[in-house]
Structure formats: structure tokens, C-alpha cells
Write a protein that holds these residues in place. Structure first.
Motif, PDB file in Angstrom:
ATOM      1  N   UNK A 330       0.941  -1.214  -0.105  1.00  0.00           N
ATOM      2  CA  UNK A 330       0.031   0.088   0.053  1.00  0.00           C
ATOM      3  C   UNK A 330       0.776   1.409  -0.012  1.00  0.00           C
ATOM      4  N   UNK A 331       0.378   2.280  -0.634  1.00  0.00           N
ATOM      5  CA  UNK A 331       0.961   3.605  -0.443  1.00  0.00           C
ATOM      6  C   UNK A 331       0.781   4.103   0.880  1.00  0.00           C
ATOM      7  N   UNK A 332       2.100   4.316   1.583  1.00  0.00           N
ATOM      8  CA  UNK A 332       1.734   4.918   3.056  1.00  0.00           C
ATOM      9  C   UNK A 332       2.151   6.238   3.071  1.00  0.00           C
ATOM     10  N   UNK A 333       1.169   7.235   3.744  1.00  0.00           N
ATOM     11  CA  UNK A 333       1.388   8.546   3.653  1.00  0.00           C
ATOM     12  C   UNK A 333       1.207   8.665   5.376  1.00  0.00           C
ATOM     13  N   UNK A 334       2.506   9.204   5.888  1.00  0.00           N
ATOM     14  CA  UNK A 334       2.398   9.686   7.334  1.00  0.00           C
ATOM     15  C   UNK A 334       2.320  11.207   7.528  1.00  0.00           C
ATOM     16  N   UNK A 335       2.062  11.698   8.749  1.00  0.00           N
ATOM     17  CA  UNK A 335       2.140  13.052   9.140  1.00  0.00           C
ATOM     18  C   UNK A 335       2.921  13.000  10.257  1.00  0.00           C
ATOM     19  N   UNK A 336       3.969  14.146  10.225  1.00  0.00           N
ATOM     20  CA  UNK A 336       4.792  14.320  11.278  1.00  0.00           C
ATOM     21  C   UNK A 336       4.665  15.923  11.638  1.00  0.00           C
ATOM     22  N   UNK A 337       4.446  16.118  12.988  1.00  0.00           N
ATOM     23  CA  UNK A 337       4.181  17.407  13.397  1.00  0.00           C
ATOM     24  C   UNK A 337       5.066  17.822  14.529  1.00  0.00           C
ATOM     25  N   UNK A 338       5.808  18.938  14.483  1.00  0.00           N
ATOM     26  CA  UNK A 338       6.889  19.447  15.432  1.00  0.00           C
ATOM     27  C   UNK A 338       6.277  20.702  16.100  1.00  0.00           C
ATOM     28  N   UNK A 339       6.871  21.614  16.907  1.00  0.00           N
ATOM     29  CA  UNK A 339       6.190  22.770  17.346  1.00  0.00           C
ATOM     30  C   UNK A 339       7.768  23.611  17.729  1.00  0.00           C
ATOM     31  N   UNK A 340       7.629  24.690  16.920  1.00  0.00           N
ATOM     32  CA  UNK A 340       8.582  25.858  17.069  1.00  0.00           C
ATOM     33  C   UNK A 340      10.136  25.367  17.084  1.00  0.00           C
ATOM     34  N   UNK A 341      10.478  24.565  15.792  1.00  0.00           N
ATOM     35  CA  UNK A 341      11.579  24.173  15.442  1.00  0.00           C
ATOM     36  C   UNK A 341      12.004  24.799  14.034  1.00  0.00           C
ATOM     37  N   UNK A 342      13.404  24.698  13.668  1.00  0.00           N
ATOM     38  CA  UNK A 342      13.766  25.464  12.368  1.00  0.00           C
ATOM     39  C   UNK A 342      13.513  24.270  11.240  1.00  0.00           C
ATOM     40  N   UNK A 343      13.148  24.984   9.979  1.00  0.00           N
ATOM     41  CA  UNK A 343      12.803  24.030   9.008  1.00  0.00           C
ATOM     42  C   UNK A 343      13.833  22.809   8.654  1.00  0.00           C
ATOM     43  N   UNK A 344      14.952  23.005   8.931  1.00  0.00           N
ATOM     44  CA  UNK A 344      16.058  21.841   8.590  1.00  0.00           C
ATOM     45  C   UNK A 344      15.758  20.669   9.618  1.00  0.00           C
ATOM     46  N   UNK A 348      14.632  16.978   8.857  1.00  0.00           N
ATOM     47  CA  UNK A 348      15.409  15.804   9.399  1.00  0.00           C
ATOM     48  C   UNK A 348      14.263  14.897  10.125  1.00  0.00           C
ATOM     49  N   UNK A 349      13.731  15.530  11.018  1.00  0.00           N
ATOM     50  CA  UNK A 349      12.693  14.804  11.801  1.00  0.00           C
ATOM     51  C   UNK A 349      11.817  13.834  10.884  1.00  0.00           C
ATOM     52  N   UNK A 368       3.425  25.012  15.915  1.00  0.00           N
ATOM     53  CA  UNK A 368       3.810  25.881  17.353  1.00  0.00           C
ATOM     54  C   UNK A 368       2.962  27.075  17.084  1.00  0.00           C
ATOM     55  N   UNK A 369       3.523  28.154  17.832  1.00  0.00           N
ATOM     56  CA  UNK A 369       2.918  29.279  18.066  1.00  0.00           C
ATOM     57  C   UNK A 369       2.301  30.145  16.727  1.00  0.00           C
ATOM     58  N   UNK A 370       2.751  30.003  15.598  1.00  0.00           N
ATOM     59  CA  UNK A 370       2.323  30.820  14.399  1.00  0.00           C
ATOM     60  C   UNK A 370       1.170  29.966  14.082  1.00  0.00           C
TER      61      UNK A 370
END
Length: 412
Positions: A330-344, A348-349, A368-370
Motif C-alpha cells: 500500500x502507498x503509505x502517507x504519514x504525518x509528522x508534527x513538530x512545534x517551534x523548530x527550524x525548517x531543517x 530531518x525529523x 507551534x505558535x504561528x
């Protein structure tokens, strides 16, 4: 010397995105709604796929948008009144056009078509098209109370099997006009061009989970479930058969999906595991399931007279870790949420998670805040093993269209 008439510069975009509608003559009737500005975008989308588009604008529309704007958009003269040239016959008589689109369609325009009233250029073109059996696609837009009016319901019921309706988006007490991209999808399907997502079996998780401390108190995530619900709607509109394991989100799940309602992360884990025993083409893990859950849940309400309270949490199993055990292809699509970190750091995460779970696509964003300032908007990174695509800040309705397109590319 014969001077050849130069094509209108706006026609340069014709077939720039595809030739599916090449040779098709489409009449775009624009009724008096503030959503009329979106008709410009719709006309351009149709042209980019090869269509020849001619606009008919109501008097109310010309007070909002100058007719020259429609001429600029389509390269064709705009019909704002009927003359001895018999514009309504040239556009909508037998076999004169391939399709008439009413976008946006008001309650007034709907009522006139249903009752044979033709006192404006738009209503007259519709009357002729209705009689000559040219297909009509009506995209309604009005306040929700108008949409619920019994007279409007009666008119829709009368026309239901005679013309095609594209359902409005119910937002903020309004039945808003469908997005131009949604109309384009319907038009393409009407002429035999279907999405690769048609008939694909899709399993999704969406929404938050509740982790009980006692019978009345919970730990949860700040998730409305909106992105998951909107994405499910996109896939359903493309013809997919969607199953949603849905936590207690604020958004109403879409019609046409199989909904499995859950509350806790354990319930979501168990329900997803059970569904994964079936065959799916696409699996999308969009839920904001809790990462931790209380070790011990009090059977009765904890007294509120305590000055402090210690609650021990244990790690909840990751639902996405289940997928490859049951769905190898199956085509697997995941979501990864972080908060108030840099784009890089976010990239990486997400790349680590992509590799760890064997996903094909990872959707990463900073919540995050934005983000919390206006959660109706989002800015995501679409990451796979070869590239990173940044969406820029967009409404979630636009975000899910980008995700859908990436899924379609992968399936191809």
C-alpha cells in the motif's frame, strides 16, 4: 493584402496543463454571488485543459466584476445582454455547446430554471440549454438558511435527475461554491477522464484521541480533525472508497466514507489494526493520536481538594508502526508534527520517520505558535525519498489538494 486576425493573448494558456477538453465548447454562466470572482479561476482552469470558454454574466455580476475581466480571462466576448444576434441560440441551441456550467449558482437562478423563467441572459441561456438537452452542471452558492429553504429544496428535487449538481461546501453558515479545482475534476470525469484514485481503497486515521485520567477528565491533543476530513473529501470526490478511523474531532466527517468512531488511542489502534487485515491501496495516518496515556485510570472522579497530583504516563503504541506488517504494497502517507523548530530540523525529523516506518510520503508541519494563531491555514512540507515540496502558507482546503496530487503522482 489579407491581415489575419491575431488570437487573443489569453488564449496562450489553452492546453498548457492538458488536452482532455480540447475541442469542447463550454458556456460558463456566472450568477450574482460574491463567489463570482472564482469564476475567473474556473474559466482559466478549463482553458488550461483545452476548453473554449464563453461567459454569460448576470446584471448583478457586472456590478461586482467588470465584463472586460471575463473577456481578458477567456479571450471571448462576454454576453451581458441579448440582442438581435440571438446569443442564447448560438450558445445553447441543439449541439451548439458541449456543457453549460452555472458557477456560482444562486437560489434565484436555480428557481428560474426550475420554473421556466427566462428574463435575464443567464436564465435564457439555461432555458434554451435545458430544452436542447445540453448537459448542465450547477454549482450552488448561498447562505445555509437559503439552501435549507423548502422552495429551494423543491427546485433541487425537480431538477435533480435532469441536470447535475455539485454540492456546496458548508462553511461558516454558508453553502459556499465548490472550489474551481473540484469543478474541473467533475468536468474531466464527465468527459471520460478519471482520476487514478477512482475505486482505490483508502484507509485513513483522523482527529485527536482522548486519554482518560478519570471518568470525567482527559489528556488530549489540540486537533480539530479538519485536515483529515478535508483530505478524505478530496479522495471521495476523486472516486476513492474511503474508510476513516475517526477520533473525537470537531469536523463533521464527509458523506460517502465508512466512518469508524473511536475515542482513545487504544480504540484507534485496535480499530486500525482490524481494518488493516483487509486490502487497501492507500493508507493515510493523519490522526493526532496521543503519544502517552495514563498508567492507571481512576474508576471514580479524583477529588479536587488535592493541592497537587502526580499522574504517571506510559508510551502509547504508534499506529503507523502497524501498517507495513499488514500492508506491504500500500502507498503509505504519514504525518509528522513538530512545534517551534527550524525548517531543517523539521525536515530531518520527517525524513527519519519516513525511513523508520517505511512510508512513501511524509507530511511535515510545525504546529507551534504561528500555526495556533490561525489553524485554518497551514504550511506543510511534502517529503519522500527524492524530493521536498513546500506548500507555502495556504488554507487547509488548498493544502489537501496538494497532498492529493502527490498521492496521484505516486500511484502513477
Amino acid at each position: 493584402m489579407v491581415v489575419k486576425k491575431k488570437d487573443h493573448p489569453s488564449l496562450d494558456i489553452v492546453s498548457s496543463k492538458g488536452v482532455e477538453l480540447s475541442g469542447k465548447k463550454i458556456v460558463l454562466c456566472v450568477a450574482g454571488s460574491v463567489a463570482a470572482y472564482k469564476a475567473i479561476e474556473l474559466a482559466r482552469l478549463l482553458m488550461r485543459h483545452g476548453a473554449d470558454v464563453k461567459c454569460v454574466a448576470s446584471n448583478a455580476v457586472t456590478k461586482l466584476i467588470q465584463p472586460d475581466y471575463f473577456k481578458w480571462a477567456t479571450g471571448n466576448e462576454v454576453i451581458t445582454k441579448l440582442t438581435g444576434e440571438l446569443e442564447h441560440i448560438k450558445l445553447a441551441d441543439y449541439k451548439q455547446s458541449d456543457l453549460v456550467i452555472v458557477y456560482p449558482a444562486t437560489a434565484n437562478t436555480l428557481g428560474k430554471l426550475a420554473n421556466g423563467i427566462d428574463d435575464t441572459p443567464v436564465s435564457t441561456v439555461l432555458t434554451v440549454g435545458f430544452g436542447s438537452k445540453i448537459p448542465i452542471l450547477m454549482c450552488l452558492a448561498m447562505h445555509e438558511s437559503m439552501y435549507d429553504n423548502l422552495a429551494v429544496k423543491k427546485n433541487i428535487k425537480f431538477l435533480k435527475n435532469k441536470i447535475q449538481f455539485l454540492s456546496p461546501q458548508m462553511v461558516e453558515g454558508k453553502a459556499k461554491a465548490p472550489e474551481p479545482e473540484d469543478v474541473l475534476d467533475v468536468v474531466l470525469r464527465k468527459f471520460g477522464f478519471t482520476s487514478i484514485l477512482k475505486n482505490k481503497k483508502v484507509l485513513m486515521t483522523a482527529g485527536p484521541t482522548l486519554e482518560y485520567i478519570d471518568p470525567v477528565r482527559v489528556i488530549t491533543n489540540l486537533s480539530s480533525g479538519k485536515t483529515g476530513v478535508l483530505l478524505a473529501s478530496e479522495l471521495i470526490s476523486a472516486g476513492s472508497k474511503v474508510t476513516i478511523v475517526y477520533g473525537p474531532g470537531n469536523e463533521k466527517p464527509p458523506k460517502g466514507a465508512k466512518i469508524i468512531n473511536v475515542k482513545t488511542s487504544k480504540e484507534m489502534f485496535d480499530a486500525t489494526k482490524n481494518e488493516l487485515k483487509k486490502k487497501f491501496d492507500v493508507v493515510i495516518m493523519a490522526a493526532a493520536a496521543s503519544d502517552y496515556t495514563p498508567e492507571n485510570v481512576s474508576k471514580s472522579k479524583i477529588k479536587s481538594d488535592k493541592k497537587s497530583l502526580i499522574i504517571r504516563l506510559k508510551k502509547a503504541p504508534k499506529i503507523i508502526d502497524l501498517v507495513r506488517k499488514f500492508q506491504k504494497d500500500a502507498l503509505l502517507v504519514g504525518f509528522k508534527a513538530e512545534s517551534n523548530i527550524s525548517k531543517s530540523a523539521l525536515i530531518k525529523s520527517a525524513q527519519k520517520r519516513l525511513k523508520d516506518v517505511g512510508a512513501n510520503i511524509m507530511i511535515a508541519n510545525d504546529i507551534g505558535t504561528k500555526y495556533q494563531k490561525n489553524p485554518d491555514y497551514n504550511q506543510i512540507l511534502i517529503i519522500d525519498n527524492k524530493k521536498i515540496v513546500s506548500s507555502g502558507l495556504k488554507k487547509k482546503e488548498k493544502i489537501v489538494k496538494l497532498i492529493r496530487k502527490e498521492i496521484e503522482k505516486k500511484l502513477k
